[in-house]
Design a protein around this motif. Structure first.
Motif, PDB file in Angstrom:
ATOM      1  N   TRP A  38     -15.563   6.626  29.652  1.00 32.88           N
ATOM      2  CA  TRP A  38     -16.774   6.893  30.407  1.00 32.88           C
ATOM      3  C   TRP A  38     -17.133   5.653  31.223  1.00 32.88           C
ATOM      4  CZ3 TRP A  38     -20.570   3.433  29.310  1.00 32.88           C
ATOM      5  CH2 TRP A  38     -20.584   2.848  28.040  1.00 32.88           C
ATOM      6  N   ARG A  90     -21.228  13.737  29.315  1.00 33.74           N
ATOM      7  CA  ARG A  90     -21.243  12.821  28.165  1.00 33.74           C
ATOM      8  C   ARG A  90     -22.699  12.590  27.754  1.00 33.74           C
ATOM      9  NH1 ARG A  90     -16.547  10.114  26.569  1.00 33.74           N
ATOM     10  NH2 ARG A  90     -17.949   9.486  24.892  1.00 33.74           N
ATOM     11  N   ASP A 138     -23.698  12.134  24.847  1.00 27.33           N
ATOM     12  CA  ASP A 138     -23.757  11.088  23.833  1.00 27.33           C
ATOM     13  C   ASP A 138     -23.965   9.713  24.461  1.00 27.33           C
ATOM     14  OD1 ASP A 138     -21.190  11.338  24.996  1.00 27.33           O
ATOM     15  OD2 ASP A 138     -20.259  10.308  23.318  1.00 27.33           O
ATOM     16  N   VAL A 139     -23.328   9.458  25.602  1.00 33.12           N
ATOM     17  CA  VAL A 139     -23.495   8.177  26.279  1.00 33.12           C
ATOM     18  C   VAL A 139     -24.915   8.062  26.836  1.00 33.12           C
ATOM     19  CG1 VAL A 139     -22.633   6.680  28.124  1.00 33.12           C
ATOM     20  CG2 VAL A 139     -21.045   8.123  26.838  1.00 33.12           C
ATOM     21  N   ARG A 186     -23.233  12.401  33.129  1.00 29.28           N
ATOM     22  CA  ARG A 186     -21.909  12.913  33.500  1.00 29.28           C
ATOM     23  C   ARG A 186     -20.987  11.743  33.804  1.00 29.28           C
ATOM     24  NH1 ARG A 186     -22.133  18.195  33.751  1.00 29.28           N
ATOM     25  NH2 ARG A 186     -20.094  18.342  34.734  1.00 29.28           N
ATOM     26  N   GLY A 214     -18.228  10.842  31.931  1.00 30.10           N
ATOM     27  CA  GLY A 214     -16.873  10.946  31.399  1.00 30.10           C
ATOM     28  C   GLY A 214     -15.828  11.065  32.494  1.00 30.10           C
TER      29      GLY A 214
END
Length: 835
Positions: free
Chosen positions: A25, A57, A59-60, A71, A73
């Motif tokens: 990412w 993403r 999680d990020v 977004r 990733g």
């Protein structure tokens, strides 16, 4: 996770095979998602590069508290030129640039790459175990990965039997010796002899070895054969000494009779087609460095068809000549290097026999594995072993070794091979992983399936679907199984799930599913698909989903042409409505304010789409076909709806999974009643029985089941948790699944993902009193509801979509209105136990 100046990034995976693959990412703190490039050595670009970016993403974004990372990733795939010693990843965003040292090469071997970046995984992964694995992957006949090129090989090929005149192999320059050891296998012997008499010219020598057969009628037959045919010799052995000694004696006699001739070893349990000998030995005559050649077969491990390394019955129960005719069209392809030959039907180069001798009778006793040893010795002397693309020989099994001996022979020979050639097992694994023969198998299978006028040929259903998971993918698997149970083949088309070098614009992955076998033509475009559909006998087109396609309009035009019979065949069309992608590219009808839109007037849709982050879908370009985007200023919702209505009007059948879904679709489209079928799903992936009543207590434990995002009610659940905290309410939410945001609260417990069959036990262990599904979009069905509604606990949902439609008819169901956290929490507080 770490930042570096204005960029934040982490490299989560680096894999080296025939190409470089980087996953991770990256985002810029002002500009958001990055652009990506790869540079090698002194600033050079690789010869081929493909990027998939803006992968979700959440999680990020949660870890950084940064919407820009939503977004972040990416996947980057690049070709590595030979001799590359350093690789860097270049990030870009606006005018900002950042160069990330990715890998450094410290030696010449395959495994000498080291990670050059501290913000990355500690080690490079290697797709192949050995250097030779790279060669196997590079040997894949690249043009055959395109369906048009593969099917083009068959122009003028016959329907069955011997190859066409233009494909007849050239005669061999010199006589060949064929050695056939015979012990038992009596049912195979007469068919083999008849085939050899028909297919082998008299200048070649055939040596049968009578290996002390206890059935003397076999001996009598072989003697009569040698008396009748001048080019047949029989070596009579007084007692059985095993396959290896028999074949060694046969080769010695063959060498005396034909000192300069190449040698072919042939089992009695094979069925050979016309022209087989010339096609098997021809590559050795053309390339003296080839030690051995092996044909394709149904049961030959690495040279198996239709699958390998498993044994197979004859494909579609077709005659050997018919299968071989399809392979014969491949005669122009070069042989493919392999880690060994396979001894059921193998040609041996006389030059290699002179240099390294024959099989090692001392080490391998009665036989099995001796051909592997010989092929590996030949490789150490500079020879190669190859598989011949243009030949198929059927292997019936049963004429070479008594079955009782086989296990012991395999174990003993395997120990010798591992001791002598410790790299062999890894090279075989690499060959299977690289699978350079895959496109040949796919092309041949398509040709055989395309045979017209053959009653037993299955008809083919063309099935379009998305590349992801979820309810539609679950349904697709069942639909494929249902179609195959009816004897049909399935041509499955999906957008590429991951980037592939050389991917054409508008790429699609194509799989031909016949029985348990999948033949893949990856990263093809619609022209390649047209080549397949024009060759196959289509019985139906089924659209399960068009989400994710780079060129949705192109796919719809393709389907319309098939339905309207542009090539003279009007193919029936069935549309399956799992979501609302035809209505709006948001799929779930969630608007720019994170609410169900209700399918308003077109004017409202036109203004919503450009501002709606939920309307992301694939937009293709040659440079970056994996990039996601939202509709731009040129987006025309009315034109989009007209295109879909045109497809709807051509459909012979519309299948929807609830009345509520049909009602939503009819707000945007006309669907005539006579073409519509409402058919709910059957949750046959799980058996559901009532749970014992939960233990009552002061706290109401509410199970929330499934994967939660905006449409599935993640914000609703967060709102309910905040209200429970603020008012200190006796409610505990138990999540079974996943959620797209972090919830830190004493009123919330994340139990993680679950398997459907485990769910009743998990709910009982956590003492759940009720289940609530907080989805805010009008779901077309809902598999999760089927998993929970029969458990006997109170089950609730908002008054929207298929869940509410069904819960009205369950005594333990309750409906919540309006769609707010307050209304849901109030309803849950009234739940005291099973109803």
């Amino acid at each position: 996770m770490t930042t570096h100046g204005a960029f934040a990034f982490f490299i989560e995976r680096i894999e080296v095979g025939t190409e470089l693959r980087v996953e991770g990412w990256a985002f810029h703190d002002r500009h958001g998602p990055c652009g990506f490039d790869v540079v090698v050595d002194h600033g050079n670009r690789p010869p081929a590069l493909h990027v998939q970016r803006e992968i979700g993403r959440r999680d990020v974004a949660l870890a950084f508290g940064e919407p820009m990372a939503e977004r972040s990733g990416f996947v980057v795939v690049a070709a590595l030129p030979p001799g590359t010693s350093a690789v860097a990843l270049r990030l870009s965003a606006g005018a900002e640039r950042e160069t990330v040292p990715l890998m450094l090469r410290t030696g010449l071997s395959l495994r000498s790459w080291e990670v050059g970046c501290a913000r990355a995984v500690p080690a490079v992964e290697h797709r192949f175990l050995t250097e030779r694995g790279l060669r196997y992957a590079a040997a894949l006949p690249a043009p055959l990965t395109r369906a048009r090129a593969a099917l083009g090989l068959f122009d003028g090929a016959p329907g069955a039997g011997a190859p066409a005149a233009g494909l007849l192999p050239a005669p061999l320059a010199a006589p060949v010796s064929i050695v056939v050891p015979v012990y038992g296998g009596k049912p195979f012997l007469t068919p083999l002899v008849h085939a050899l008499v028909e297919t082998v010219e008299p200048q070649h020598r055939i040596v049968f070895v009578d290996d002390g057969n206890p059935d003397r009628s076999i001996t009598a037959f072989l003697v009569a054969l040698s008396v009748s045919l001048d080019h047949v010799t029989v070596v009579a052995k007084p007692r059985n000494e095993g396959y290896l000694k028999a074949v060694t004696d046969g080769v010695e006699v063959a060498t005396r009779l034909n000192p300069d001739g190449h040698v072919v070893l042939l089992n009695t349990d094979v069925e050979v087609p016309a022209g087989w000998l010339e096609r098997l030995v021809g590559p050795i005559e053309a390339t003296p460095s080839i030690a051995s050649t092996t044909p394709f077969t149904n049961a030959g491990t690495i040279c198996g068809f239709p699958t390998m390394p498993e044994d197979n019955p004859p494909f579609l129960d077709a005659p050997v000549g018919e299968i071989d005719a399809a392979f014969a069209a491949m005669a122009g392809l070069p042989p493919v290097e392999a880690p060994t030959g396979v001894g059921f039907c193998m040609a041996l180069n006389r030059r290699a026999l002179r240099e390294i001798g024959f099989f090692d009778g001392t080490a391998f006793g009665r036989g099995y594995g001796e051909e592997v040893d010989w092929c590996r010795r030949a490789m150490r002397h500079g020879f190669t072993n190859v598989i011949v693309p243009g030949l198929y020989v059927h292997h019936r099994h049963g004429g070479s070794f008594p079955s009782a001996e086989k296990a012991a022979l395999v174990e003993a020979s395997g120990a010798v091979i591992r001791q002598r050639y410790p790299e062999f097992d890894a090279e075989v694994q690499d060959f299977i992983r690289a699978d350079p023969l895959r496109p040949i198998r796919a092309a041949v299978a398509a040709r055989i399936l395309a045979m017209r006028g053959v009653p037993r040929r299955p008809r083919t259903v063309l099935l379009f679907d998305h590349p992801g998971t979820g309810g539609a993918a679950t349904f697709r698997a069942k639909e494929v199984a249902h179609l195959q149970a009816q004897g049909q083949t399935v041509l499955l088309v999906r957008p590429p799930a991951e980037p592939v070098l050389g991917m054409p614009e508008g790429a699609v992955d194509i799989e031909l599913l016949q029985g348990s076998t999948a033949f893949r033509f990856p990263a093809n475009n619609l022209a390649d698909l047209a080549a397949l559909t024009s060759a196959l006998m289509l019985s139906e087109v089924v659209v399960n989903s068009l989400v994710g396609y780079a060129d949705v309009d192109g796919v719809m035009a393709f389907v319309r042409a098939l339905r309207q019979g542009g090539d003279g065949r009007a193919v029936p069309l069935r549309l399956l409505h799992h979501d609302y992608f035809p209505v709006c590219p948001s799929l779930n009808l969630i608007d720019s304010e994170d609410r169900y839109c209700g399918v308003p007037a077109l004017e409202r849709c036109q203004t919503c789409a450009p501002a709606n982050t939920h309307t992301r879908w694939r937009e293709g370009s040659a440079a970056d076909p994996g990039a996601a985007a939202i509709p731009g200023a040129g987006f025309d919702m009315a034109a989009r709806r007209r295109a879909w209505q045109g497809l709807f009007d051509l459909a012979d059948r519309h299948v929807v999974f609830s009345r509520s879904a049909l009602a939503v679709l009819r707000r945007a489209f006309t669907l005539p009643d006579e073409r519509v079928r409402v058919i709910p799903h059957l949750a046959d992936h799980v058996a559901v029985a009532p749970l014992p009543p939960p233990v009552s207590g002061p706290v109401v434990r509410v199970a929330v089941v499934g994967g939660l995002n905006v449409a599935k009610g993640a914000a609703m659940l967060a709102g309910m948790v905040r209200l429970a905290e603020a008012h200190r309410l006796p409610v505990q939410f138990e999540l079974f699944g996943n959620i797209d945001r972090r919830l830190d609260s004493a009123h919330f417990h994340d139990n993680g993902r679950y398997e459907p069959e485990q769910l009743p036990r998990l709910l009982a262990e956590r003492g759940c009193h009720a289940v609530f599904l907080p989805s805010i979009w009008p779901e077309t069905y809902c598999y999760v509801l089927d998993e929970v509604v029969g458990l006997g606990l109170p089950v609730g949902a908002f008054d929207i979509g298929a869940p509410a439609e069904r819960l009205r008819h369950w005594p333990n169901g309750f409906i919540v209105s309006p769609i707010t956290p307050e209304a849901a929490l109030s309803a849950l507080l009234r739940v005291k136990g099973p109803r």
